[in-house]
Motif scaffolding. Structure first.
Motif, short mmCIF file in Angstrom:
data_model
loop_
_atom_site.label_atom_id
_atom_site.label_comp_id
_atom_site.label_asym_id
_atom_site.label_seq_id
_atom_site.Cartn_x
_atom_site.Cartn_y
_atom_site.Cartn_z
N TRP A 69 -5.08 1.52 -8.83
CA TRP A 69 -5.97 1.30 -7.68
C TRP A 69 -7.38 1.81 -7.97
O TRP A 69 -8.37 1.18 -7.59
N TYR A 70 -7.47 2.95 -8.64
CA TYR A 70 -8.78 3.52 -8.98
C TYR A 70 -9.55 2.56 -9.89
O TYR A 70 -10.73 2.28 -9.66
N TYR A 96 0.84 -1.19 0.00
CA TYR A 96 0.00 0.00 0.00
C TYR A 96 0.88 1.25 0.00
O TYR A 96 0.83 2.09 0.90
N THR A 104 0.44 4.40 -10.01
CA THR A 104 -0.02 3.42 -9.02
C THR A 104 -1.49 3.67 -8.67
O THR A 104 -2.31 2.74 -8.66
N LEU A 105 -1.82 4.92 -8.39
CA LEU A 105 -3.18 5.26 -7.99
C LEU A 105 -4.18 5.06 -9.12
O LEU A 105 -5.36 4.74 -8.87
N CYS A 154 3.68 3.58 -3.06
CA CYS A 154 3.97 3.85 -4.47
C CYS A 154 4.76 2.72 -5.12
O CYS A 154 5.80 2.29 -4.61
N GLY A 212 -4.25 10.71 -7.09
CA GLY A 212 -3.57 10.42 -8.34
C GLY A 212 -3.33 11.66 -9.19
O GLY A 212 -2.24 11.85 -9.75
N LEU A 262 -8.90 8.35 -4.16
CA LEU A 262 -7.91 7.80 -5.09
C LEU A 262 -7.70 8.70 -6.30
O LEU A 262 -6.56 8.90 -6.75
N TYR A 265 3.63 7.45 -8.40
CA TYR A 265 2.44 7.25 -7.57
C TYR A 265 1.16 7.58 -8.34
O TYR A 265 0.10 6.99 -8.08
#
Length: 410
Positions: free
Chosen positions: A339-340, A146, A335-336, A148, A370, A366, A332
């Motif tokens: 996740w989104y 959890y 990455t986000l 980057c 981002g 998120l 990041y």
């Protein structure tokens, strides 16, 4: 609507935003530039425009969460992208509260919020990290990282990029067989377990999240290494002993500026004389600034994103030498975005676990984070520290050699 209309008229110059007020009137902003999003939103209740104008980020977030603001063309990520890209950090100054009294009130609140006594630290961590493990499993990678990821190739999968992150960090630690390692903010245990696989030595992971502690201990038991990889519910201020290596990933954001000097003094005392420490933290690109109201209220109470000018002076006072400072600019953001997308795909299960309002809050969190990493003033810093100047090889060439070796192990 007149106040929000004035605000958006100044803000949205590129792209297209259409706002339909609760009375049915349409307001249009922007030049239609195709390189920017084209978004339409509808305000469903009287007073929503005023709430957004009075506190744009928190007001818009709560209106979206409550369904008083609906995104009818595009999605919430597009709306935030449109706004932030029109105010890209490189092209504008940081957005600060207007008026000396408002700035003073915010500064006072920030100092109190970020003092982070032990009891408050645990409560703040529990607010976010003690949510259901299942929620995090729905959008994180298989190793439950959890923080980057590191995209050596933009087309990498999330799993591959998180593995690359772990390898990158372990290379900077210059691990040796049998090293005794402290992991401050150990999360679900992935980093500590990886370190043990490389060194065979003892690893102590500490966290203030009871949910993470239980999961990490279970993983160590399942791997048959619980005698070597221990996880404890502990504050960093209470750790004793001496460690060859210290790693901290995604935890420093919860320390708070009033505690920076103490944090680094304690790390210095815990670190062996020829030891190495790696600090990985979200950072602010520009000058110090406060935490926004949405983050403080809904996602990370008590958190603070430090500027580099706040981190390094505190570590200097503790006589820790910053031997390597690396800035990750858009990793990041990428990455986000993963996740989104995974959160959207898991919508039905998240609503079942919590409710629709929570799901929309999580999407806002998120997407806002981002976009901030892609167009705003946030980044990641990795800072490598030593107590002795000869604790590491003379040149940085060792990093790539070590990464190649670690890829054969992990």
């Amino acid at each position: 609507m007149w106040l929000l209309d004035k605000f958006l008229g100044r803000l949205i110059k590129r792209g297209r935003l259409t706002v339909t007020d609760a009375d049915g009137a349409d307001y249009r902003y922007g030049d239609g530039d195709a390189d920017f999003p084209d978004v339409a939103v509808r305000l469903t209740e009287p007073g929503t425009a005023r709430a957004i104008a009075s506190d744009p980020r928190l007001g818009a977030a709560e209106a979206y969460m409550d369904g008083r603001m609906r995104v009818e063309r595009g999605e919430i990520r597009d709306l935030i992208t449109l706004i932030r890209k029109n105010q890209q950090w490189e092209k504008t100054g940081p957005l600060a509260p207007r008026g000396v009294f408002k700035r003073a009130r915010q500064a006072t609140r920030q100092r109190l919020d970020h003092f982070n006594w032990r009891r408050r630290s645990k409560r703040n961590v529990a607010h976010h990290y003690d949510l259901s493990d299942e929620l995090f499993r729905l959008f994180l990678d298989e190793d439950m990282q959890y923080s980057c990821a590191y995209f050596e190739d933009p087309e990498m999968s999330l799993e591959a990029a998180q593995r690359a992150k772990v390898i990158h960090i372990l290379a900077k630690l210059a691990l040796k067989p049998g090293s005794r390692v402290l992991d401050i903010g150990s999360g679900w245990g992935g980093m500590a377990l990886a370190i043990h696989r490389v060194t065979g030595g003892e690893v102590l992971g500490i966290t203030l999240s009871e949910e993470q502690l239980e999961a990490a201990r279970r993983r160590a038991d399942d791997a048959g290494v619980a005698d070597k990889v221990r996880f404890e519910l502990a504050d960093y201020r209470d750790v004793e002993g001496r460690f060859d290596r210290i790693v901290s990933v995604g935890m420093f954001e919860h320390v708070g500026p009033p505690n920076y000097n103490r944090f680094f003094r304690h790390c210095h005392d815990l670190l062996a004389e020829n030891g190495v420490m790696l600090l990985h933290t979200i950072g602010r690109i520009g000058v110090p600034n406060g935490t926004d109201a949405f983050t403080s209220k809904y996602t990370f109470p008590g958190s603070y994103v430090p500027a580099l000018s706040e981190i390094v002076p505190a570590s200097e006072k503790a006589k820790l030498m910053a031997t390597d400072i690396e800035m990750w600019r858009v990793h990041y953001a990428m990455t986000l975005e993963h996740w989104y997308d995974r959160t959207k795909a898991a919508r039905d299960r998240i609503v079942e676990l919590y409710d629709e309002r929570f799901y929309r809050m999580w999407l806002f969190y998120l997407s806002g984070a981002g976009v901030s990493f892609r167009y705003g003033g946030t980044c990641n810093y990795q800072i490598q520290y030593v107590r002795r100047r000869d604790a590491l090889p003379l040149t940085r060439d060792y990093l790539e050699r070590e990464k190649a070796r670690l890829r054969t192990i992990l």
